[in-house]
Design a protein around this motif. Structure first.
Motif, PDB file in Angstrom:
ATOM      1  N   SER A 222       4.421  -1.723   5.709  1.00  0.00           N
ATOM      2  CA  SER A 222       4.488  -3.174   5.850  1.00  0.00           C
ATOM      3  C   SER A 222       3.125  -3.826   5.673  1.00  0.00           C
ATOM      4  CB  SER A 222       5.073  -3.541   7.211  1.00  0.00           C
ATOM      5  OG  SER A 222       4.169  -3.137   8.204  1.00  0.00           O
ATOM      6  N   SER A 223       2.075  -3.015   5.626  1.00  0.00           N
ATOM      7  CA  SER A 223       0.779  -3.636   5.369  1.00  0.00           C
ATOM      8  C   SER A 223      -0.046  -2.732   4.466  1.00  0.00           C
ATOM      9  CB  SER A 223       0.038  -3.903   6.671  1.00  0.00           C
ATOM     10  OG  SER A 223      -0.507  -2.715   7.177  1.00  0.00           O
TER      11      SER A 223
ATOM     12  N   ALA B 259      -6.605  -4.052   4.012  1.00  0.00           N
ATOM     13  CA  ALA B 259      -6.864  -5.478   3.820  1.00  0.00           C
ATOM     14  C   ALA B 259      -8.261  -5.750   3.275  1.00  0.00           C
ATOM     15  CB  ALA B 259      -6.631  -6.226   5.112  1.00  0.00           C
TER      16      ALA B 259
ATOM     17  N   GLU C 245      -3.427 -11.772  -0.350  1.00  0.00           N
ATOM     18  CA  GLU C 245      -3.077 -11.190  -1.643  1.00  0.00           C
ATOM     19  C   GLU C 245      -1.620 -11.510  -1.928  1.00  0.00           C
ATOM     20  OE1 GLU C 245      -3.528  -6.935  -1.982  1.00  0.00           O
ATOM     21  OE2 GLU C 245      -3.204  -7.004  -4.146  1.00  0.00           O
ATOM     22  N   THR C 246      -1.349 -11.990  -3.137  1.00  0.00           N
ATOM     23  CA  THR C 246       0.051 -12.215  -3.512  1.00  0.00           C
ATOM     24  C   THR C 246       0.331 -11.459  -4.794  1.00  0.00           C
ATOM     25  OG1 THR C 246      -0.227 -14.153  -4.975  1.00  0.00           O
ATOM     26  CG2 THR C 246      -0.118 -14.590  -2.614  1.00  0.00           C
TER      27      THR C 246
ATOM     28  N   GLU D 169       5.550 -11.124  -3.463  1.00  0.00           N
ATOM     29  CA  GLU D 169       5.070 -10.626  -2.172  1.00  0.00           C
ATOM     30  C   GLU D 169       3.828 -11.380  -1.710  1.00  0.00           C
ATOM     31  OE1 GLU D 169       4.259  -6.448  -2.729  1.00  0.00           O
ATOM     32  OE2 GLU D 169       6.155  -6.209  -3.811  1.00  0.00           O
TER      33      GLU D 169
ATOM     34  N   TYR E 128       0.692 -10.880   1.220  1.00  0.00           N
ATOM     35  CA  TYR E 128       0.013 -10.134   2.288  1.00  0.00           C
ATOM     36  C   TYR E 128      -1.071 -11.032   2.873  1.00  0.00           C
ATOM     37  CZ  TYR E 128       2.408  -6.138   0.372  1.00  0.00           C
ATOM     38  OH  TYR E 128       3.391  -5.282  -0.060  1.00  0.00           O
TER      39      TYR E 128
ATOM     40  N   GLY F  47      -3.580  -8.399   5.332  1.00  0.00           N
ATOM     41  CA  GLY F  47      -3.006  -7.059   5.191  1.00  0.00           C
ATOM     42  C   GLY F  47      -1.573  -6.933   5.676  1.00  0.00           C
ATOM     43  N   HIS F  48      -1.032  -8.016   6.269  1.00  0.00           N
ATOM     44  CA  HIS F  48       0.327  -7.946   6.790  1.00  0.00           C
ATOM     45  C   HIS F  48       1.307  -8.616   5.839  1.00  0.00           C
ATOM     46  CE1 HIS F  48      -1.051  -6.376  10.581  1.00  0.00           C
ATOM     47  NE2 HIS F  48      -1.961  -7.345  10.659  1.00  0.00           N
ATOM     48  N   ARG F  49       2.415  -7.907   5.611  1.00  0.00           N
ATOM     49  CA  ARG F  49       3.441  -8.441   4.735  1.00  0.00           C
ATOM     50  C   ARG F  49       4.085  -9.658   5.391  1.00  0.00           C
ATOM     51  NH1 ARG F  49       7.230  -6.094   0.830  1.00  0.00           N
ATOM     52  NH2 ARG F  49       8.181  -7.953  -0.044  1.00  0.00           N
TER      53      ARG F  49
ATOM     54  N   ASP G  23       5.891  -9.605   8.921  1.00  0.00           N
ATOM     55  CA  ASP G  23       4.916  -9.343   9.973  1.00  0.00           C
ATOM     56  C   ASP G  23       4.134 -10.589  10.369  1.00  0.00           C
ATOM     57  OD1 ASP G  23       5.679  -6.758  10.183  1.00  0.00           O
ATOM     58  OD2 ASP G  23       4.190  -6.000   8.762  1.00  0.00           O
TER      59      ASP G  23
END
Ligand SMILES: Nc1ncnc2c1ncn2[C@@H]1O[C@H](COP(=O)(O)OP(=O)(O)O)[C@@H](O)[C@H]1O
Ligand SMILES: [Mg+2]
Length: 316
Positions: free
Chosen positions: A3-4, A7, A12-13, A66, A68, A71-73, A77
Motif C-alpha cells: 500500500s505504500s 517515499a 507521486e501520481t 494512482e 501516493y 508514500g501512502h496510497r 491510506d
C-alpha cells in the motif's frame, strides 16, 4: 499489493485522471514532487490544477490512476498520510466577528486528536510562525486578504506537517500580500517542509520554487527542477537596429529566420548553431548598425506561453 512505496517523493501520481462526464479535466498525469522541494504547479485557469489537488488530498474521487502521498496510497491510506499534510484549498471558513486566535482555537478544538492542555501553546506558536502574533486578537473581518491567507496557513500548521498543499494562495492578493506569502513559504521551506503550490501566475511563484510543473488542458506538459527547465535547446536572438532589412538578409544568409517585431528583430536560433560574436561580426561587415544585441535562452514565461498557448498574466 503493497500500500505504500519508498517515499522519495512527497507526492507521486501515475496516470492520474479525473473526468466530469465526457470531459477529461485531468488526463493521465505523472507528477513527481521531491521531498524538500518548493514545487510550483502552474497552468492557466481551467487547466485542471484544483481537480488534481482535490484528488491528491482525498477530497474527490480518482477517475483513474494512482496517488501516493508521503508514500501512502490514496485514498486507501488516507488516515496515515493526511495528519502529516496541511492544505489550503478554497480557504477555510473563518468566523469574521471573532479574533484570529479564537478562530484557531475553534479549529483546534474540532480536532479530537489535539490535546486540549497544549491548545493555547499550539495556537500561539502557529500564529507566531505566520507573523500574526500582533494581530491575533483582532477580529478576522478587520484582516486583509493576505492576513486571512496567513491565518489559513497557521490553521494548517496547528499540527507538525511534512507537506503543505496550497491551491492558489496568492490569488487576489495585492503585491504586499503576495510578498508576505512568498516570505512565509521561504521560511517554512527552510525548516524542511515540502510545498506544493498551484498558481496561474508564473511571476507570483517562480522566485520561490525549486521545481515546476505546467498543466495545459488537463495534461502535464512540463515538469522538472528550475535548472532542468532553464536548459533550452533554442535561444532567442533580439536585435535593435535602424537597418532592419539589411539585418534580416544577413541573418537569412546565416540560416537564421528572423522577423521584424515592432522596433526589434527577433529570431529563434538552435543552441550551438553559431557564436554570438560571429553574428555581430557579419552584421557589422554588412554595415548594419547595432543599437543592442542579445542571444539568450528564453525566459520561463516565454517557455510557458509556448507550452500552454497562453500567458500567465490572464485576468484573475
Ligand atoms: N465539479 C465539476 N464539475 C464539472 N466540471 C468541473 C468541475 N470542477 C472542475 N471542472 C472542470 O474541469 C476543468 C478543470 O478545472 P479546475 O481543476 O478547477 O482548473 P484550475 O484549477 O486549473 O483552474 C475545467 O474545465 C472545469 O470547468
Ligand atoms: Mg483552481
Amino acid at each position: 499489493m503493497a500500500s505504500s512505496i519508498a517515499a522519495e517523493y512527497a507526492i507521486e501520481t501515475r496516470g492520474l485522471s479525473k473526468s466530469f462526464g465526457s470531459h477529461n479535466a485531468v488526463d493521465g498525469i505523472d507528477l513527481r514532487v521531491p521531498r524538500g522541494s518548493v514545487f510550483g504547479f502552474l497552468g492557466p485557469n481551467g487547466s485542471g490544477k484544483t481537480s488534481t489537488i482535490r484528488m491528491l488530498l482525498g477530497l474527490s474521487n480518482i477517475s483513474a490512476g494512482e496517488v501516493y502521498l508521503l508514500g501512502h496510497r490514496m485514498p486507501d491510506d488516507l488516515d496515515l498520510a493526511l495528519p502529516r499534510v496541511g492544505a489550503l484549498v478554497e480557504g477555510p471558513a473563518f468566523y469574521p466577528f471573532i479574533s484570529g486566535r479564537r478562530n484557531l482555537i475553534r479549529f483546534d478544538s474540532a480536532n479530537k486528536s489535539a490535546d486540549p492542555k497544549t491548545r493555547d501553546e499550539r495556537v500561539d506558536r502557529a500564529l507566531a510562525r505566520v507573523g500574526l502574533t500582533a494581530a491575533a486578537k483582532k477580529k478576522v473581518h478587520a484582516y486583509s486578504l493576505g492576513m486571512k491567507q496567513r491565518l489559513a496557513i497557521a490553521n494548517a500548521l496547528l499540527q507538525p506537517r511534512e507537506l503543505l498543499v496550497l491551491d492558489e494562495p496568492t490569488n487576489g492578493l495585492d503585491p504586499q500580500g503576495t510578498r508576505e506569502i512568498r516570505n512565509l513559504v521561504r521560511t517554512l521551506a527552510s525548516e524542511g517542509i515540502t510545498f506544493f503550490i498551484s498558481s496561474h501566475l508564473l511571476v507570483e511563484i517562480e522566485q520561490i520554487c525549486t521545481h515546476l510543473a505546467v498543466m495545459s488542458q488537463g495534461r502535464l506538459v512540463e515538469q522538472g527542477s528550475l535548472e532542468e527547465l532553464s536548459k533550452s535547446e533554442t535561444l532567442v536572438l533580439t536585435l535593435r537596429t535602424v537597418q532592419k532589412q539589411g539585418a534580416i538578409k544577413v541573418l537569412r544568409d546565416l540560416k537564421i529566420k528572423a522577423k521584424a517585431h515592432q522596433s526589434e528583430i527577433v529570431a529563434v536560433v538552435p543552441r550551438g548553431l553559431i557564436e554570438p560574436e560571429e553574428i555581430v561580426r557579419k552584421l557589422t561587415r554588412a554595415k548594419v548598425g547595432i543599437k543592442s544585441f542579445s542571444l539568450l535562452a528564453p525566459t520561463l514565461e516565454e517557455r510557458f506561453v509556448s507550452l500552454t498557448g497562453e500567458g500567465f498574466d490572464v485576468a484573475r
